[in-house]
Structures are given as C-alpha cells and as structure tokens.
Scaffold this active site. Structure first.
Site, PDB file in Angstrom:
ATOM      1  N   ASN A   1       0.866  -1.180   0.000  1.00 55.15           N
ATOM      2  CA  ASN A   1       0.000   0.000   0.000  1.00 55.15           C
ATOM      3  C   ASN A   1       0.903   1.229   0.000  1.00 55.15           C
ATOM      4  OD1 ASN A   1      -1.894   1.956   0.365  1.00 55.15           O
ATOM      5  ND2 ASN A   1      -2.418   1.398   2.467  1.00 55.15           N
ATOM      6  N   TRP A   2       1.042   1.827  -1.192  1.00 51.75           N
ATOM      7  CA  TRP A   2       1.988   2.949  -1.320  1.00 51.75           C
ATOM      8  C   TRP A   2       1.375   4.276  -0.884  1.00 51.75           C
ATOM      9  CZ3 TRP A   2       4.031   0.870  -6.652  1.00 51.75           C
ATOM     10  CH2 TRP A   2       4.972  -0.140  -6.399  1.00 51.75           C
ATOM     11  N   LYS A   3       0.107   4.262  -0.537  1.00 53.35           N
ATOM     12  CA  LYS A   3      -0.563   5.471  -0.021  1.00 53.35           C
ATOM     13  C   LYS A   3      -0.259   6.665  -0.936  1.00 53.35           C
ATOM     14  CE  LYS A   3      -0.102   3.462   4.517  1.00 53.35           C
ATOM     15  NZ  LYS A   3      -0.088   3.646   5.955  1.00 53.35           N
TER      16      LYS A   3
ATOM     17  N   HIS B   1      -9.711   1.213   4.931  1.00 51.86           N
ATOM     18  CA  HIS B   1      -8.432   1.489   5.598  1.00 51.86           C
ATOM     19  C   HIS B   1      -8.656   2.514   6.712  1.00 51.86           C
ATOM     20  CE1 HIS B   1      -4.315   2.675   6.343  1.00 51.86           C
ATOM     21  NE2 HIS B   1      -3.943   1.565   5.721  1.00 51.86           N
TER      22      HIS B   1
ATOM     23  N   GLU C   1      -6.967   4.912   7.757  1.00 47.16           N
ATOM     24  CA  GLU C   1      -6.678   6.319   7.429  1.00 47.16           C
ATOM     25  C   GLU C   1      -7.868   6.960   6.737  1.00 47.16           C
ATOM     26  OE1 GLU C   1      -2.988   5.656   5.361  1.00 47.16           O
ATOM     27  OE2 GLU C   1      -2.012   5.198   7.271  1.00 47.16           O
TER      28      GLU C   1
ATOM     29  N   GLU D   1      -5.872  -4.827  10.673  1.00 45.28           N
ATOM     30  CA  GLU D   1      -4.858  -3.790  10.871  1.00 45.28           C
ATOM     31  C   GLU D   1      -5.150  -3.014  12.156  1.00 45.28           C
ATOM     32  OE1 GLU D   1      -2.775  -2.745   6.993  1.00 45.28           O
ATOM     33  OE2 GLU D   1      -4.449  -1.386   7.187  1.00 45.28           O
TER      34      GLU D   1
ATOM     35  N   GLY E   1       2.038   2.270  10.837  1.00 44.13           N
ATOM     36  CA  GLY E   1       3.007   3.349  10.677  1.00 44.13           C
ATOM     37  C   GLY E   1       3.690   3.777  11.973  1.00 44.13           C
TER      38      GLY E   1
ATOM     39  N   SER F   1       3.019  -2.137  10.650  1.00 46.49           N
ATOM     40  CA  SER F   1       4.472  -2.144  10.888  1.00 46.49           C
ATOM     41  C   SER F   1       5.127  -3.495  10.609  1.00 46.49           C
ATOM     42  CB  SER F   1       4.781  -1.665  12.315  1.00 46.49           C
ATOM     43  OG  SER F   1       4.335  -0.342  12.489  1.00 46.49           O
TER      44      SER F   1
ATOM     45  N   GLY G   1       2.653  -1.081   4.503  1.00 43.42           N
ATOM     46  CA  GLY G   1       2.777   0.338   4.180  1.00 43.42           C
ATOM     47  C   GLY G   1       4.241   0.712   3.998  1.00 43.42           C
TER      48      GLY G   1
HETATM   49  C1  PEP Z   1      -1.046   0.262   6.236  1.00 44.16           C
HETATM   50  O1  PEP Z   1      -1.170   1.481   6.176  1.00 44.16           O
HETATM   51  O2  PEP Z   1      -1.901  -0.475   5.719  1.00 44.16           O
HETATM   52  C2  PEP Z   1       0.093  -0.274   6.967  1.00 44.16           C
HETATM   53  C3  PEP Z   1       0.042  -1.496   7.395  1.00 44.16           C
HETATM   54  O3  PEP Z   1       1.152   0.586   7.152  1.00 44.16           O
HETATM   55  P1  PEP Z   1       2.558   0.237   7.881  1.00 44.16           P
HETATM   56  O4  PEP Z   1       3.048  -1.049   7.296  1.00 44.16           O
HETATM   57  O5  PEP Z   1       3.437   1.398   7.544  1.00 44.16           O
HETATM   58  O6  PEP Z   1       2.261   0.117   9.332  1.00 44.16           O
END
Ligand code: PEP
Length: 252
Positions: free
Chosen positions: A9-11, A98, A100, A170, A176, A216, A237
C-alpha cells in the site's frame, strides 16, 4: 491450501517516476535473481498511476489494486473516482475500509457498505480492512470492535459475493508506528475473524478466505507473523516503499 498474499500500500507517497521505476526494478530483480515465492503480490499505487502500473504488469503474475473508490456509480462528485472508471482501465482490486480513510475521510461503516456494493457490482475484488484503536485495545474491546465492523459491512454480503474478499486485520495502533502486534496477538485476532466467517458463511468460506495482517510489518518480523496458522500474508505500508525490504517480506 489458502492463498498467501502480500500487498504493497503505497498510499500518497510515490510519484509517476518512483512508481514505474519501482515496478520495473522489482520485476527485473525477481527475474534476474530467479526468485521463487509462494505469494500473490498486489501493488496499490495512487490513482493517476494505476493504468501505467497495470500495463507494466501485463503478462506477469503481479496485480494492481486501487486504494479507494467512491460509493456512487457516477455523477457530480468532483474529484472522486468510480468503480466503473477503474474497471474501464482494467483494474480488478480495491482496498476499502483502511483506517486512514475511516479517520481522515470520515468513512463510516454505512458508507463502506455502499462502497462494497458498488465494487461488487463492477466485479472488483475487495481488500477490506478492520482493526481497533489503542484505547479500544486497552479497554479489551478489540474483538467487539472488529466483529461490529464486519457485521455492519462485509457480513451484508451473500455467500457468492464473499468470495471476492480478502480481509486485512490492521490494528490502528500498529499502523506506521513501528509497534507491531505480537504474533500471538495477531494470530488470536485472525482466528477470531476466521471463526466469525465460519459462523456466518460456513467451513468452505472460512477455510478459504485470506486474512492478512497489517501494521508495521518489516523484513525482520514478517516471517514470524506469516508462519501463524491463520495469518495468510500482509498489507504493507512503509516497508513496501523499499524494494529490498519488500522483496524480503515477499520471500518470508
Ligand atoms: C497500512 O497502512 O496499511 C500499513 C500497514 O502501514 P505500515 O506497514 O506502515 O504500518
């Protein structure tokens, strides 16, 4: 055997050059090093780069997912992107729910259910995210929260529709932040989710649905997480933005 899946997931991180060069380099590295892995790999770039990403990946086993769609089919929704538009450029998958988007774009369960329905109408596979906040976990409400998120959204789908889903657990406190759930915490939740699917849709679906962990994940913790019996891969992410790290996760 359940499908193992890793999703990048490159956001809102990579521009055109970064997106296309990552994908080209990634394909080159896999072929030059003759890398074998057992995962379905899905890359989720930003909207403007979906088409080119999909074109570069034609003829490979890698897939592309959008990071969102609008809940309406068409019309006066300035700045939005519809499921039909994605379909028209050959996109087959979308991430929904998600945290976010729940937090910053105020996407509540009722909106997410509308998004699910429109995605299904256009035959998109859905990577649906659920997870509790830090406070909710501290209050030991994580199971209730996740169950409720599923009940109000995904569990409105029929037995046939549910085959289009991947679920991503998640925990918001792990996204993050560098604070990964322990593999016990993640496995316990994944098992709980699988049992919910068993109760709602029966053994066949619950055995088949891929439940991914996100929060993470990096190249050092991926192997422990992915070796848990109910963890079928990850939604990544930060660590998906670095080619070598992402490659190690794919191979974990
Ligand atoms: C995400 O945003 O879906 C995610 C898992 O991010 P990260 O790996 O940076 O925690």
């Amino acid at each position: 055997m359940r499908k193992k899946v890793v999703i990048a997931n490159w956001k809102m991180n990579y521009d055109f050059y970064e997106t296309t060069s990552f994908i080209r380099n990634f394909l080159n590295v896999i072929s030059e090093r003759n890398i074998n892995h057992d995962k379905e790999i899905i890359l989720a770039p930003s909207f403007p780069f979906l088409h080119i990403s999909n074109q570069i990946l034609q003829g490979t086993t890698l897939n592309v997912a959008a990071q969102n769609i609008h809940q309406k089919e068409k019309g006066s929704y300035t700045g939005e992107v519809s499921a039909l538009m994605l379909k028209s450029i050959g996109i087959q998958k979308v991430i929904l729910g998600h945290s976010e988007r729940r937090e910053f774009c105020f996407e509540k369960n009722n909106i997410l259910l509308e998004k699910i329905k429109i995605a299904l109408k256009y035959d998109l596979n859905i990577i649906f995210c659920v997870g509790e906040s830090f406070i909710e976990r501290n209050d030991n409400k994580q199971f209730e929260i996740v169950k409720n998120q599923l009940k109000k959204t995904v569990f409105h789908c029929s037995l046939d529709e549910i085959k289009s889903f991947y679920i991503a657990y998640e925990p918001i406190w792990a996204i993050g932040t560098g604070k990964t759930a322990t593999f016990e915490q993640a496995q316990t939740m994944h098992e709980f989710i699988r049992i919910l699917f068993l109760e709602k849709y029966g053994e066949n679906i619950s055995n088949k649905i891929s439940i991914l962990y996100g929060g993470s994940i990096n190249d050092t913790n991926a192997r422990d997480l992915f070796s848990q019996k109910d963890i079928d891969g990850g939604l990544i992410g930060n660590s998906s933005l670095k080619l070598e790290k992402f490659l190690k996760i794919v191979q974990s």
